[in-house]
Scaffold this active site. Structure first.
Site, PDB file in Angstrom:
ATOM      1  N   SER A  92       0.836  -1.205   0.000  1.00 48.83           N
ATOM      2  CA  SER A  92       0.000   0.000   0.000  1.00 48.83           C
ATOM      3  C   SER A  92       0.861   1.240   0.000  1.00 48.83           C
ATOM      4  O   SER A  92       1.980   1.247   0.540  1.00 48.83           O
ATOM      5  CB  SER A  92      -0.903   0.002   1.243  1.00 48.83           C
ATOM      6  N   LYS A 139       2.778  -2.979   6.049  1.00 47.04           N
ATOM      7  CA  LYS A 139       3.020  -2.931   4.608  1.00 47.04           C
ATOM      8  C   LYS A 139       4.448  -2.476   4.300  1.00 47.04           C
ATOM      9  O   LYS A 139       5.059  -2.941   3.331  1.00 47.04           O
ATOM     10  CB  LYS A 139       2.009  -1.993   3.946  1.00 47.04           C
ATOM     11  N   TYR A 173      -1.164  -0.676  10.121  1.00 48.67           N
ATOM     12  CA  TYR A 173      -1.269  -1.173   8.744  1.00 48.67           C
ATOM     13  C   TYR A 173      -0.093  -0.688   7.905  1.00 48.67           C
ATOM     14  O   TYR A 173       0.537  -1.470   7.185  1.00 48.67           O
ATOM     15  CB  TYR A 173      -2.590  -0.681   8.152  1.00 48.67           C
TER      16      TYR A 173
END
Length: 265
Positions: free
Chosen positions: A159, A176, A172
């Protein structure tokens, strides 16, 4: 509006069958970007195993896709954050379809939280399990098998948060970012016969985007080169390239597909 399987198959087949003879496993494959990748791979000639936590959705899509393409397509229920499930998952897929030579680590979660100090250990561990621990184990197990058999391709879906983190998605983003690092390490471990690459994805109009304030996102997008969010099918070209026969010299790479979001101020 999401494309039908038939429309997606027709669009991919117009560019040939670059995945003919391959067997692919796609996690998070029942919806969103994973669904588009699974459909495109089958349309391009691959046999495909679709994996997500919702087995019924995987089986349903597999049946529809098999009927539309004539390829062998199977659906499997598995939580990629459960380390002990992953070896058995790979065995299960290979028992049905034969050796997996393409792995797509697409499954991911990004739960919301009120503030960083209110992020609990359970949420933090869950985010890292799905976005980092699971892909690590899948790459380790599948990559070793691919190398022993003579080669393959691994694709991770990361991402833009890995390069543009915010307080609202920090666990998150950290997971990533670490996935990007794993890409380089696994490319070294299993090269030269196994290629490992990552798509760094920007904002796409998937099920996750239903929770967004689209007016705010539209206003924000005016500073991006693309001036818009992506449609799920726009991930397909990058996935087919990185897993296909024309990318033989591409490994350990991060390919950004974000409409220029990371290039914007």
């Amino acid at each position: 509006m999401r494309r039908t399987v038939a429309d997606a198959v027709a669009a991919t087949r117009s560019s040939g069958s670059p995945m003919a003879g391959r067997t692919a496993l796609v996690t998070g494959g029942s919806r969103g970007l994973g669904r588009e990748i699974a459909v495109a791979f089958a349309a391009a000639g691959a046999d495909v195993a679709i994996v997500s936590r919702k087995q019924e959705a995987c089986v349903e899509l597999a049946a529809e896709l098999a009927a539309a393409t004539g390829q062998r397509v199977t659906g499997h229920g598995a939580h990629v954050g459960e380390w002990g499930r992953l070896d058995a998952l790979l065995d299960e897929v290979e028992d049905g379809l034969g050796p997996v030579d393409v792995l797509v680590n697409n499954a991911g979660i990004a739960p919301v939280y009120p503030s960083l100090d209110e992020v609990g250990e359970e949420l933090f561990d869950k985010v890292l399990a799905v976005n980092l621990k699971g892909p690590f184990r899948m790459m380790a197990v599948a990559g070793r098998r691919m190398a022993e058999r003579g080669g393959g391709a691994i694709l991770n879906v990361s991402s833009m948060a890995s390069g543009r983190p915010t307080a609202s998605d920090l666990p998150y983003a950290a997971a990533k970012s670490a996935l990007n690092t794993l890409t380089a390490g696994f490319a070294q471990e299993y090269g030269p016969t196994v290629r490992v690459n990552t798509i760094v994805a920007g904002p796409f109009r998937t099920d996750i985007s239903k929770a967004w304030d689209m007016d705010a996102v539209h206003d924000m997008a005016q500073s991006w080169p693309s001036r818009r969010v992506g449609e799920p099918e726009e991930i397909v070209g990058a996935a087919l390239y990185l897993c296909g026969p024309t990318a033989g010299y591409t490994t350990g790479s991060l390919l950004t597909v974000d409409g220029g979001r990371l290039a914007a101020p």
